[in-house]
Design an enzyme around this catalytic site. Sequence first.
Site, PDB file in Angstrom:
ATOM      1  N   ASP A  36       0.839  -1.197   0.000  1.00  0.00           N
ATOM      2  CA  ASP A  36       0.000   0.000   0.000  1.00  0.00           C
ATOM      3  C   ASP A  36       0.881   1.256   0.000  1.00  0.00           C
ATOM      4  O   ASP A  36       1.691   1.451   0.911  1.00  0.00           O
ATOM      5  CB  ASP A  36      -0.882  -0.030   1.266  1.00  0.00           C
ATOM      6  CG  ASP A  36      -2.130   0.815   1.130  1.00  0.00           C
ATOM      7  OD1 ASP A  36      -2.277   1.497   0.097  1.00  0.00           O
ATOM      8  OD2 ASP A  36      -2.956   0.800   2.061  1.00  0.00           O
ATOM      9  N   ASP A  37       0.731   2.088  -1.020  1.00  0.00           N
ATOM     10  CA  ASP A  37       1.504   3.340  -1.123  1.00  0.00           C
ATOM     11  C   ASP A  37       3.012   3.088  -1.275  1.00  0.00           C
ATOM     12  O   ASP A  37       3.820   3.924  -0.858  1.00  0.00           O
ATOM     13  CB  ASP A  37       1.291   4.253   0.102  1.00  0.00           C
ATOM     14  CG  ASP A  37      -0.095   4.882   0.155  1.00  0.00           C
ATOM     15  OD1 ASP A  37      -0.995   4.403  -0.564  1.00  0.00           O
ATOM     16  OD2 ASP A  37      -0.279   5.849   0.920  1.00  0.00           O
ATOM     17  N   CYS A  75      -5.727   4.917  -3.602  1.00  0.00           N
ATOM     18  CA  CYS A  75      -5.999   3.486  -3.384  1.00  0.00           C
ATOM     19  C   CYS A  75      -7.183   2.906  -4.148  1.00  0.00           C
ATOM     20  O   CYS A  75      -7.008   2.010  -4.980  1.00  0.00           O
ATOM     21  CB  CYS A  75      -6.214   3.211  -1.897  1.00  0.00           C
ATOM     22  SG  CYS A  75      -4.800   3.633  -0.887  1.00  0.00           S
ATOM     23  N   HIS A 129     -10.174  -2.086  -2.221  1.00  0.00           N
ATOM     24  CA  HIS A 129     -10.330  -1.082  -1.180  1.00  0.00           C
ATOM     25  C   HIS A 129     -11.594  -1.434  -0.404  1.00  0.00           C
ATOM     26  O   HIS A 129     -12.650  -1.623  -0.995  1.00  0.00           O
ATOM     27  CB  HIS A 129     -10.421   0.321  -1.767  1.00  0.00           C
ATOM     28  CG  HIS A 129     -10.171   1.360  -0.722  1.00  0.00           C
ATOM     29  ND1 HIS A 129     -11.170   1.830   0.096  1.00  0.00           N
ATOM     30  CD2 HIS A 129      -9.049   1.956  -0.335  1.00  0.00           C
ATOM     31  CE1 HIS A 129     -10.643   2.696   0.945  1.00  0.00           C
ATOM     32  NE2 HIS A 129      -9.362   2.795   0.715  1.00  0.00           N
ATOM     33  N   ASP A 325      -0.327  -0.262  -5.164  1.00  0.00           N
ATOM     34  CA  ASP A 325      -1.419   0.465  -5.824  1.00  0.00           C
ATOM     35  C   ASP A 325      -0.965   1.778  -6.462  1.00  0.00           C
ATOM     36  O   ASP A 325      -1.567   2.242  -7.417  1.00  0.00           O
ATOM     37  CB  ASP A 325      -2.615   0.671  -4.864  1.00  0.00           C
ATOM     38  CG  ASP A 325      -2.221   1.259  -3.522  1.00  0.00           C
ATOM     39  OD1 ASP A 325      -1.022   1.525  -3.284  1.00  0.00           O
ATOM     40  OD2 ASP A 325      -3.120   1.446  -2.676  1.00  0.00           O
ATOM     41  N   HIS A 326       0.095   2.371  -5.946  1.00  0.00           N
ATOM     42  CA  HIS A 326       0.671   3.617  -6.484  1.00  0.00           C
ATOM     43  C   HIS A 326       1.841   3.991  -5.594  1.00  0.00           C
ATOM     44  O   HIS A 326       2.117   3.297  -4.606  1.00  0.00           O
ATOM     45  CB  HIS A 326      -0.356   4.758  -6.508  1.00  0.00           C
ATOM     46  CG  HIS A 326      -1.129   4.852  -5.235  1.00  0.00           C
ATOM     47  ND1 HIS A 326      -0.562   5.348  -4.079  1.00  0.00           N
ATOM     48  CD2 HIS A 326      -2.369   4.435  -4.904  1.00  0.00           C
ATOM     49  CE1 HIS A 326      -1.438   5.242  -3.104  1.00  0.00           C
ATOM     50  NE2 HIS A 326      -2.546   4.678  -3.566  1.00  0.00           N
TER      51      HIS A 326
END
Length: 570
Positions: A36-37, A75, A129, A325-326
Amino acid sequence: MKAAVRERLFLLLLLTLTVASVPWTERKNVLFIIADDLRTSLGCYGDTVAKSPNVDQLASKSQVFLNAHAQQAVCAPSRTSMLTSRRPDTTRLYDFNSYWRVHSGNYTTLPQHFKSKGYTTMSVGKVFHPGIASNHTDDYPYSWSVPAYHPASFKFEKQKVCKGDDGELHANLLCAVNVSEQPAGTLPDLESADEAVTLLKSRAADGAPFFLAVGFHKPHIPFRIPQEYLSLYPLEDMSLAPDPDVPKLLPPVAYNPWTDVRKREDVQKLNISFPYGPIPKDFQLRIRQHYYAAVSYMDAQVGRLLSALDELGMTNSTMVVFTSDHGWSLGEHGEWAKYSNFDVATRVPLIMFVPGVTAVRNWSRGSTFPFIDILSQSEYSFENAKVVRNMVELVDLFPTVSSMADLGAPKSCPRVSLQVELCTEGKSLAPTFRHAEKGKNAELLAFSQYPRPADAPQVNSDLPDLKDIKVMGYSLRTWDYRYTLWMGFDPQTFQVNLTDVHAGELYMMEDDPGQDTNVYSDFERSLATRKTDGLSRVASLQERMKLQLLRLTAGMKTRTRAKHDRLGRV
Ligand SMILES: *[C@@H]1O[C@H](CO)[C@@H](O)[C@H](O)[C@H]1NC(C)=O
Ligand SMILES: *[C@@H]1O[C@H](CO)[C@@H](O)[C@H](O)[C@H]1NC(C)=O
Ligand SMILES: *[C@@H]1O[C@H](CO)[C@@H](O)[C@H](O)[C@H]1NC(C)=O
Ligand SMILES: *[C@@H]1O[C@H](CO)[C@@H](O)[C@H](O)[C@H]1NC(C)=O
Ligand SMILES: *[C@@H]1O[C@H](CO)[C@@H](O)[C@H](O)[C@H]1NC(C)=O
Ligand SMILES: *[C@@H]1O[C@H](CO)[C@@H](O)[C@H](O)[C@H]1NC(C)=O
Ligand SMILES: *[C@@H]1O[C@H](CO)[C@@H](O)[C@H](O)[C@H]1NC(C)=O
């Protein structure tokens, strides 16, 4: 035993019984790991600060996509886009507040596709999510054979559980903790790794093919992590982002004011001015230290899953996908968040281990991915097995994973695909596994987008609700440029107004890898003098942007040549 747990065990048992008669031995399992992130702050992506031995070891047996980009750097939109293989303009999810099956179309997801082919599909942690975006069920029962697992200790994540400098407990951004003193005595990603290992064991005993998705919560904020990982990154060794200031030529619409970071108690105490900051330098160093420590902590959990595969003798029959996710801006452009169209926000790790394809070896038990404990072992060294440098997108993941598991790739979506349940807006990257890359392909583009509520930074610029979206920034990344146009957008019709350009950004990667010098206005001027007929015939935005980009590229080549000529004369 809790009812939910009992139900999940019962369903697993039921599934085991129903699929056991089918000969599955040649099927590849899938272990799909999503952080995540997580930006590309990993050793295998050339980050010299990061200590990520377990992911690096995975990369040493995998194909590593060096330039993979998310379609929207937040997200829920990114995960929904990745897992349905549709861009945000087709999922129509730009915020957290709608479920694609009722809001846009009944799209088949990646795990659902595997489920329909007889796989047992399981979700641990944050994969979809949670909440409205996946109908409060993580899209169960469509995507998963059993209800999704969520670590119980996640409910403490945003509570006052971080010991501050005053000895009191706060809801801080920086939250390195003594795990045994935490409520429940554990942390979410520790719990998720435990659960995933338990599921792998039950799958090994059973032998039917599985698709296990494991979503780790770190390095997402708050940095609630075991305190020992901080010692891997002494503060005196940390440095600021190479470009810690807001670039002068950055259009205000492109900037996002990182409000989620500001909400944390330790950050509030700093009385940081809105919207531009800056954060005091010593605190910037500590944020970077904590982010990297969170990466190493997450890496250790990945290591636990991979070594479990080894110990269970499943490494040779399990494809492993590792992604995020990014990204997240660690102070670049004066920002501390995702929520933008810069590389630091859109670029993600994408690593694929395919047994027999990316690694052919002597599969003796327990020797492919031995766990590397970074807290006790500081020396390690790995080289990536194979890298792909051309641009790829997270919408490519579905057709690629499906192809590499011999389930074929969904067909390409028609221009309007709201009624088409199974299709892809990406492309299968399977051919990239068959041969080495033949240099750079400038035709390959990565496409991202980000919405804004206004032309100047607002409190909701980071994450506007659909109804508040006024401007959409469409961004193309090629080998040589990042090109972004911010254009008027109607949230009721989901239409962008191509003639209503609010701002533009153009960064030339060779001279400006950090994307700090916006040269859009130079090229806008040269563009204005060129003919534009024919463009109106091009209906799709992608094509239009591509065309514009090609025209800009032509302009740039001339300019670069002129510059070289000048330099040659000097
Ligand atoms: C959506 O797709 C699923 C799986 O194919 C199907 O079971 C369901 O009936 C569909 N729902 C609608 C509203 O079409
Ligand atoms: C979403 O969840 C609700 C409540 O559980 C359920 O009634 C509804 O059918 C679900 N939507 C879809 C499309 O499955
Ligand atoms: C963590 O907390 C436990 C329980 O309070 C304590 O026994 C232990 O010494 C602490 N560990 C560290 C490294 O502070
Ligand atoms: C916070 O900053 C503002 C201006 O940036 C200033 O007026 C105010 O006094 C500061 N408050 C504290 C508690 O430092
Ligand atoms: C995978 O390895 C296990 C032992 O670790 C072995 O029993 C099995 O035959 C191997 N499978 C394949 C497909 O090589
Ligand atoms: C495989 O590895 C084991 C242990 O390292 C070794 O004993 C064996 O000879 C190897 N087999 C082959 C075919 O290389
Ligand atoms: C698109 O934007 C242009 C320029 O701002 C404006 O004149 C036109 O009315 C807009 N079109 C629509 C359909 O809103």
